[in-house]
Motif scaffolding. Structure first.
Motif, PDB file in Angstrom:
ATOM      1  N   CYS A  89      11.740   2.963 -27.069  1.00  0.00           N
ATOM      2  CA  CYS A  89      12.633   3.808 -26.274  1.00  0.00           C
ATOM      3  C   CYS A  89      11.878   5.021 -25.747  1.00  0.00           C
ATOM      4  O   CYS A  89      11.045   5.601 -26.450  1.00  0.00           O
ATOM      5  CB  CYS A  89      13.817   4.271 -27.126  1.00  0.00           C
ATOM      6  N   CYS A 137      18.840   2.167 -24.629  1.00  0.00           N
ATOM      7  CA  CYS A 137      17.806   3.090 -24.163  1.00  0.00           C
ATOM      8  C   CYS A 137      16.972   2.461 -23.058  1.00  0.00           C
ATOM      9  O   CYS A 137      16.997   1.259 -22.870  1.00  0.00           O
ATOM     10  CB  CYS A 137      16.897   3.495 -25.326  1.00  0.00           C
ATOM     11  N   ALA A 184      17.258   7.737 -26.708  1.00  0.00           N
ATOM     12  CA  ALA A 184      18.106   6.594 -27.046  1.00  0.00           C
ATOM     13  C   ALA A 184      19.429   7.084 -27.604  1.00  0.00           C
ATOM     14  O   ALA A 184      19.566   8.244 -27.991  1.00  0.00           O
ATOM     15  CB  ALA A 184      17.420   5.733 -28.107  1.00  0.00           C
ATOM     16  N   ARG A 241      14.415   2.371 -32.973  1.00  0.00           N
ATOM     17  CA  ARG A 241      14.416   2.553 -31.532  1.00  0.00           C
ATOM     18  C   ARG A 241      13.253   1.849 -30.835  1.00  0.00           C
ATOM     19  O   ARG A 241      12.714   2.329 -29.855  1.00  0.00           O
ATOM     20  CB  ARG A 241      14.461   4.035 -31.157  1.00  0.00           C
TER      21      ARG A 241
END
Length: 187
Positions: free
Chosen positions: A78, A70, A125, A96
């Protein structure tokens, strides 16, 4: 004594004809060369993106851990700005966020050319699980060059983790998403 003087150089009409022919060749050849260079760049960029996504998938399977790819914001979370650098990292807790102690595996440079746009729908992501699946992250990654759909492409990530380049199935010159719809690079 008879001295003959040899002719050297071109006459003005000959020179003008050569210049006209050269300018015609250049005016028709340069746009074709520019288009060919742009098409090559798009294909190269798409292959690099395909390899990057495939590497994230392979790392998840090999390490047996979640691997996220990401663009990160300054808080290492992200975000949905795919023109930024794409960071691949082992996402131990699948949140993430590149947390303290998580390993950064690689990074794909941010876009430096304002004519290029990359988007992944509303996704911030893609995360591959230890079995290589991307459930919940399946979508079409869109790459556009200069707002022109014919100079664009798609990278399709399916739920089970298959990563493939989109094709022009209907032959109209426009790459398609996973549903067979032409991509729109006008926005």
């Amino acid at each position: 004594m008879n001295h003959s003087v040899g002719r050297q150089g071109f006459t003005l009409p000959e020179l003008l004809i050569v210049l006209v022919i050269a300018s015609l060749l250049i005016s028709t050849g340069v746009p074709s060369m520019i288009r060919m260079t742009e098409e090559h760049r798009v294909r190269s960029d798409l292959r690099l993106l395909h390899r990057t996504f495939s590497l994230a998938h392979a790392n998840a399977v090999v390490t047996g851990q979640h691997v996220t790819l990401c663009p990160l914001n300054t808080g290492k979370r992200c975000q949905n700005d795919w023109s930024r650098a794409l960071v691949m990292f082992i996402d131990v807790n699948d949140n993430r966020v590149l947390d303290e102690g998580e390993v950064r595996l690689s990074e794909l440079a941010a876009l430096s050319d304002e004519r290029i746009s990359r988007s992944y729908g509303s996704r911030s992501a893609v995360t591959f699980d230890p079995l290589g699946s991307a459930f919940g992250h399946n979508a079409t990654f869109k790459y556009c060059f200069n707002g022109n759909s014919t100079l664009g492409g798609t990278l399709i990530v399916s739920g089970p983790g298959r990563i493939r380049l989109g094709q022009d199935q209907d032959g109209n010159g426009l790459p398609e998403d996973s549903s067979g719809h032409d991509i729109d690079c006008s926005s």
